[in-house]
Design an enzyme around this catalytic site. Sequence first.
Site, short mmCIF file in Angstrom:
data_model
loop_
_atom_site.label_atom_id
_atom_site.label_comp_id
_atom_site.label_asym_id
_atom_site.label_seq_id
_atom_site.Cartn_x
_atom_site.Cartn_y
_atom_site.Cartn_z
N SER A 1 54.75 72.09 -23.71
CA SER A 1 55.05 71.10 -22.68
C SER A 1 56.42 71.40 -22.11
CB SER A 1 55.04 69.70 -23.30
OG SER A 1 55.79 68.81 -22.51
N LYS B 1 55.33 69.96 -28.50
CA LYS B 1 53.92 70.04 -28.11
C LYS B 1 53.37 71.47 -28.19
CE LYS B 1 51.34 67.41 -26.53
NZ LYS B 1 51.34 66.76 -25.23
#
Length: 466
Positions: free
Chosen positions: A286, A292
């Site tokens: 991300s 992420k």
Amino acid sequence: MAKVSHATWGGRFAAGPAELMLRFSESVSFDHRLAPFDIAGSKAHAAMLAQVGLITAGERNAIHRGLDDIRAEIEAGRFRWDPKLEDVHMNIEQALTRRVPAAAKLHTARSRNDQIATDMRLFFKHACAELREKLLEAERALLTVAEANRGILIPGYTHLQRAQPVLLAHHLFAWLEMLERDRSRLAEVAQHANWCPLGAGAIAGTTLPIDREFTARALGFVDARGRPQVTQNSMDAVADRDLFMEFAAACAIFGVHLSRIAEDLILWSSAEFRFVELPDAFCTGSSLMPQKKNPDSCELLRGKSARLQGNLHTLLTLAKGLPLTYNRDLQEDKPPVFDSFDQAALCAEVLAGTLGGMRFDADRCAAAVRDPALLATDLADYLVSKGVPFREAHHAVGAVVRLAEQSGVALNRLETAAVREIHPGFGDDWASVFDLERALALRRGTGMPGGKQVGRQFTRWRKVLA
Ligand code: ARG
């Protein structure tokens, strides 16, 4: 301004098409990729014309040489495609005519209608073989994963609720079954493509003495024993687009399978499951959240399936309600087919890559499958083996599960006396049911997830995918 037409069909026209119409109606921007098939078709057609005496051997040779040169130029990227010449057929024919006078005879007893039908049938045979090869690679990657994780058990799910324990390999083999059916569907599409339409002409064949079987044989439209296969109705041969739909349907069904496999992987790789770690090479991060790791390849596989379905839908709608035979609408049949081929091929490769790099977390899988409630059905089977009717057994075990939940005790830790109070069929050995290994071993029928059966499936898949 429209000028006098020099198009191959220009004879009856006083003026050529508007520039806007040319831009609107050209297809060479996408059908140029049919060039290898178009050239193969023209070479076979020229050979046939010489065979029956409609052109001389010298003219045939000149046409063949010219087509070989053009093919080499196209492959080298040196051929200039001209949108004013509409499509791949006219581009190649006009380039050939500029070099070889005999090319003016090439279109004898042929129409672009049977020509495009032939090109596409050759394309489908090629595309099916290519896709089948890529699918095979993905299937092999899957078998390797199954082999590397042979002993792992996971819960099988229905309604996304834990249902019953299965070997992970059994789940992976379910995917293999799906992919192998996709592969055989493509083989069937290739079989349906294996009929030569050349000779159908525009709609009603030709008055000239052609030899359709000769052309079919030259292009490989033959059955298993080498006998030529030619289409049996000239109108159907130029009107039919079933094959396009079948090919797109095979790709769309493959897409649905991809999306279901992808969805399993997306779930399994989430923190909630953590059964599997997907390869970094097929994930992204991300731009905002540093922690992420997103399962992008799987999400795109799931997304591409929408596109593959859309292409099928385009083709169904395109042909629906068209009067026989050829209508120009049908030129729109190629972009969805090409897109399905390109995307399905890419998807198969990405699937293989994603599968090849994943790592299963044996501990997490073991923790998930340890839940004794997964063997509640086995407990019912236990009662059945003592002569209790299944409906009654199911009810009794339901009460046992409720008791376990209410008293906050694991299902297999309940007192035997308490369990027997619910049903007298429960003997002292009732809790032996909760031995996972035993539970799996009992599932020994064909197609079941026990170790012996899955072992047999390993042998089978190794043979099928060898
Ligand atoms: N480009 C055309 C197509 O793909 C080829 C067939 C054209 N036939 C015709 N009668 N205009 O549909």
